[in-house]
Write a protein that holds these residues in place. Sequence first.
Motif, PDB file in Angstrom:
ATOM      1  N   HIS A   6      38.188  31.403  34.066  1.00  9.18           N
ATOM      2  CA  HIS A   6      38.764  30.097  34.381  1.00  9.18           C
ATOM      3  C   HIS A   6      37.718  29.324  35.160  1.00  9.18           C
ATOM      4  O   HIS A   6      37.422  29.663  36.312  1.00  9.18           O
ATOM      5  CB  HIS A   6      40.047  30.253  35.205  1.00  9.18           C
ATOM      6  N   ALA A   7      37.129  28.319  34.526  1.00  5.68           N
ATOM      7  CA  ALA A   7      36.123  27.471  35.170  1.00  5.68           C
ATOM      8  C   ALA A   7      36.853  26.331  35.865  1.00  5.68           C
ATOM      9  O   ALA A   7      37.568  25.569  35.224  1.00  5.68           O
ATOM     10  CB  ALA A   7      35.149  26.922  34.136  1.00  5.68           C
ATOM     11  N   LEU A   8      36.682  26.228  37.188  1.00  8.35           N
ATOM     12  CA  LEU A   8      37.403  25.229  37.969  1.00  8.35           C
ATOM     13  C   LEU A   8      36.431  24.286  38.664  1.00  8.35           C
ATOM     14  O   LEU A   8      35.580  24.720  39.433  1.00  8.35           O
ATOM     15  CB  LEU A   8      38.287  25.910  39.015  1.00  8.35           C
ATOM     16  N   TYR A   9      36.582  23.015  38.373  1.00 12.37           N
ATOM     17  CA  TYR A   9      35.811  21.969  39.045  1.00 12.37           C
ATOM     18  C   TYR A   9      36.771  21.202  39.937  1.00 12.37           C
ATOM     19  O   TYR A   9      37.799  20.703  39.460  1.00 12.37           O
ATOM     20  CB  TYR A   9      35.176  21.024  38.028  1.00 12.37           C
ATOM     21  N   VAL A  10      36.455  21.131  41.217  1.00 12.72           N
ATOM     22  CA  VAL A  10      37.314  20.430  42.165  1.00 12.72           C
ATOM     23  C   VAL A  10      36.632  19.127  42.571  1.00 12.72           C
ATOM     24  O   VAL A  10      35.510  19.136  43.066  1.00 12.72           O
ATOM     25  CB  VAL A  10      37.578  21.280  43.426  1.00 12.72           C
ATOM     26  N   THR A  63      31.959  22.446  34.067  1.00 10.76           N
ATOM     27  CA  THR A  63      32.803  23.429  33.373  1.00 10.76           C
ATOM     28  C   THR A  63      32.248  23.739  31.984  1.00 10.76           C
ATOM     29  O   THR A  63      32.406  24.858  31.492  1.00 10.76           O
ATOM     30  CB  THR A  63      34.268  22.961  33.270  1.00 10.76           C
ATOM     31  N   GLY A  64      31.586  22.767  31.376  1.00  9.26           N
ATOM     32  CA  GLY A  64      30.966  22.985  30.073  1.00  9.26           C
ATOM     33  C   GLY A  64      29.866  24.028  30.121  1.00  9.26           C
ATOM     34  O   GLY A  64      29.684  24.803  29.171  1.00  9.26           O
ATOM     35  N   ALA A 111      28.103  29.328  28.439  1.00  8.66           N
ATOM     36  CA  ALA A 111      27.627  30.669  28.791  1.00  8.66           C
ATOM     37  C   ALA A 111      28.604  31.727  28.302  1.00  8.66           C
ATOM     38  O   ALA A 111      28.195  32.777  27.795  1.00  8.66           O
ATOM     39  CB  ALA A 111      27.419  30.779  30.295  1.00  8.66           C
ATOM     40  N   ALA A 112      29.895  31.452  28.417  1.00  2.41           N
ATOM     41  CA  ALA A 112      30.906  32.406  27.974  1.00  2.41           C
ATOM     42  C   ALA A 112      30.894  32.543  26.454  1.00  2.41           C
ATOM     43  O   ALA A 112      31.033  33.649  25.922  1.00  2.41           O
ATOM     44  CB  ALA A 112      32.286  31.968  28.467  1.00  2.41           C
ATOM     45  N   ALA A 113      30.713  31.420  25.759  1.00  3.19           N
ATOM     46  CA  ALA A 113      30.705  31.443  24.291  1.00  3.19           C
ATOM     47  C   ALA A 113      29.564  32.312  23.754  1.00  3.19           C
ATOM     48  O   ALA A 113      29.726  32.988  22.735  1.00  3.19           O
ATOM     49  CB  ALA A 113      30.594  30.032  23.738  1.00  3.19           C
ATOM     50  N   GLU A 114      28.446  32.301  24.456  1.00  6.49           N
ATOM     51  CA  GLU A 114      27.294  33.118  24.025  1.00  6.49           C
ATOM     52  C   GLU A 114      27.627  34.607  24.016  1.00  6.49           C
ATOM     53  O   GLU A 114      27.020  35.380  23.285  1.00  6.49           O
ATOM     54  CB  GLU A 114      26.089  32.869  24.931  1.00  6.49           C
TER      55      GLU A 114
END
Length: 156
Positions: free
Chosen positions: A34-38, A75-76, A81-84
Amino acid sequence: MYEHILVPTDGSETAQQAVEQAVDLASKYGATIHALYVIDVDAASYSLGTEQVNRIRRGNLDEMPEVKADAKEATGYVADAAAERDVAVEEHVTTGEPTRAIRKFIDENDIDLVVMGSHGRSGLSRVVLGSVAEKVLRRTRLPVLVVDRDDEKADL
């Protein structure tokens, strides 16, 4: 062991290094990141007008393309990185004071682990107020992996 890993990110170099650790762990355990940008509304209020801050508070980012772009970039990076590594990722953007927003996200989601950079873009406020990572460490009972920036790249 871990099913949901939270990666709070501000897009900084240190946050990006934390992403590498999170992706590695998620790949190993089959976890979702879960990528979280605050969007720190208090900090934004120094550089934005009252109406712009109110738009952010209401979650109306469509009228704030620069803020929306920063969030998407941060978040992108995590998503790419996760998609790789074929790791599932969910991107989230919220507003508020970063530590409180992170804690709220943890409380409202089934997070097992937090992976975050030791410091990000906060500069002087980090020295005065203490880092977000330190506050998260003190205020959560979850395991928190704090990743420091690469010492070879540190400008001392």
